[in-house]
Design an enzyme around this catalytic site. Structure first.
Site, PDB file in Angstrom:
ATOM      1  N   HIS A 158       0.848  -1.192   0.000  1.00  0.00           N
ATOM      2  CA  HIS A 158       0.000   0.000   0.000  1.00  0.00           C
ATOM      3  C   HIS A 158       0.884   1.243   0.000  1.00  0.00           C
ATOM      4  O   HIS A 158       1.953   1.247   0.617  1.00  0.00           O
ATOM      5  CB  HIS A 158      -0.912   0.037   1.232  1.00  0.00           C
ATOM      6  CG  HIS A 158      -1.825  -1.148   1.338  1.00  0.00           C
ATOM      7  ND1 HIS A 158      -2.989  -1.255   0.600  1.00  0.00           N
ATOM      8  CD2 HIS A 158      -1.735  -2.278   2.076  1.00  0.00           C
ATOM      9  CE1 HIS A 158      -3.585  -2.396   0.892  1.00  0.00           C
ATOM     10  NE2 HIS A 158      -2.842  -3.037   1.779  1.00  0.00           N
ATOM     11  N   ALA A 207      14.339 -13.161  18.662  1.00  0.00           N
ATOM     12  CA  ALA A 207      12.907 -13.375  18.428  1.00  0.00           C
ATOM     13  C   ALA A 207      12.111 -12.087  18.610  1.00  0.00           C
ATOM     14  O   ALA A 207      12.353 -11.313  19.540  1.00  0.00           O
ATOM     15  CB  ALA A 207      12.384 -14.449  19.384  1.00  0.00           C
ATOM     16  N   LYS A 227      18.649  -3.523  17.197  1.00  0.00           N
ATOM     17  CA  LYS A 227      19.974  -2.931  17.358  1.00  0.00           C
ATOM     18  C   LYS A 227      20.952  -4.028  17.751  1.00  0.00           C
ATOM     19  O   LYS A 227      20.562  -5.020  18.393  1.00  0.00           O
ATOM     20  CB  LYS A 227      19.942  -1.843  18.431  1.00  0.00           C
ATOM     21  CG  LYS A 227      19.030  -0.670  18.078  1.00  0.00           C
ATOM     22  CD  LYS A 227      19.037   0.371  19.189  1.00  0.00           C
ATOM     23  CE  LYS A 227      18.119   1.542  18.840  1.00  0.00           C
ATOM     24  NZ  LYS A 227      18.094   2.552  19.920  1.00  0.00           N
TER      25      LYS A 227
END
Length: 234
Positions: A158, A207, A227
């Site tokens: 989009h 994760a 990071k």
């Protein structure tokens, strides 16, 4: 009338209503008693038959069908849990000895007329519920590991401008980018990697992370946005 009777059974404080309601629940949810030896054997047989049928479907149905739609040497390909979903005009090249979950989706951007490419090296794991949105190019080099629910977002689908979205227009070219995951990198469960990102050789992504910028080789990155939190020694 039936509805009123049901409401009376459920809500009435009378002993008759409570007794009838208890009987109705028993009739509605009958319970079969367990015969330990018999039902244990049936359970084992059930699992055995499912495993046999699953293996036969994998070998003689899902794997050849999927191979017919992709390029590359694709030797030793191991599909499990069915066959990946292919959406749009996508070109997939697959190396050798890869393991791919059938509960995965490979989607191609189709608004600019080009054929997006997904290149999978050798000895690559693509886990359960992975989703790849291939804008132009996604590359998984040799020995890459992707856990479950990884999302590689090479294009958003989009446009940024709300008026363009309301008009049903496609995303802008500036929103589209390549994703490259270098040799030996490990992507943890639930990670999202955005367009234009390169994951360095041997890097690990924790994760649930959202990766918006390149990650150097031999580092561990985590968070939203991700990071670098540690270097990998050795």
């Amino acid at each position: 009338m039936i509805l009123n009777f049901k409401m009376w059974l459920k809500n009435s404080d009378s002993s008759l209503a409570k007794s009838l309601f208890k009987i109705a629940k028993t009739i509605r949810n009958p319970q079969m008693f367990v015969i330990p030896g018999l039902h244990f054997a049936i359970y084992k047989l059930h699992n055995f038959l499912i495993a046999v049928v699953s293996e036969l479907m994998r070998i003689f149905y899902f794997t050849p069908l999927f191979k017919s739609q992709i390029k590359g040497s694709k030797q030793g390909l191991f599909l499990y849990s069915g066959m990946p979903q292919l959406l749009g005009n996508i070109e997939i090249s697959c190396g050798n000895n890869n393991r791919i979950s059938g509960i995965s989706t490979f989607c191609a951007r189709g608004s600019n007329g080009m054929t997006p490419k997904l290149i999978i090296g050798n000895n690559v794991d693509i886990g359960w519920q992975n989703a790849f949105s291939v804008g132009r190019l996604i590359v998984l080099e040799d020995d890459v590991r992707l856990a479950g629910r990884v999302f590689l977002a090479g294009f958003p689908g989009h446009p940024i401008d709300c008026d363009k979205r309301a008009a049903g227009l496609p995303d802008d070219e500036s929103q589209v980018g390549d994703i490259v995951i270098k040799q030996g990198a490990w992507i943890g469960t639930g990670v999202t990697i955005l367009a234009g990102v390169t994951i360095g050789r041997g890097a690990i992504i924790g994760a649930g992370s959202v990766v918006t910028k390149d990650v150097p080789a031999m580092t561990i990155a985590a968070g939203n946005p991700a990071k670098v939190v540690k270097n990998i020694e050795g």
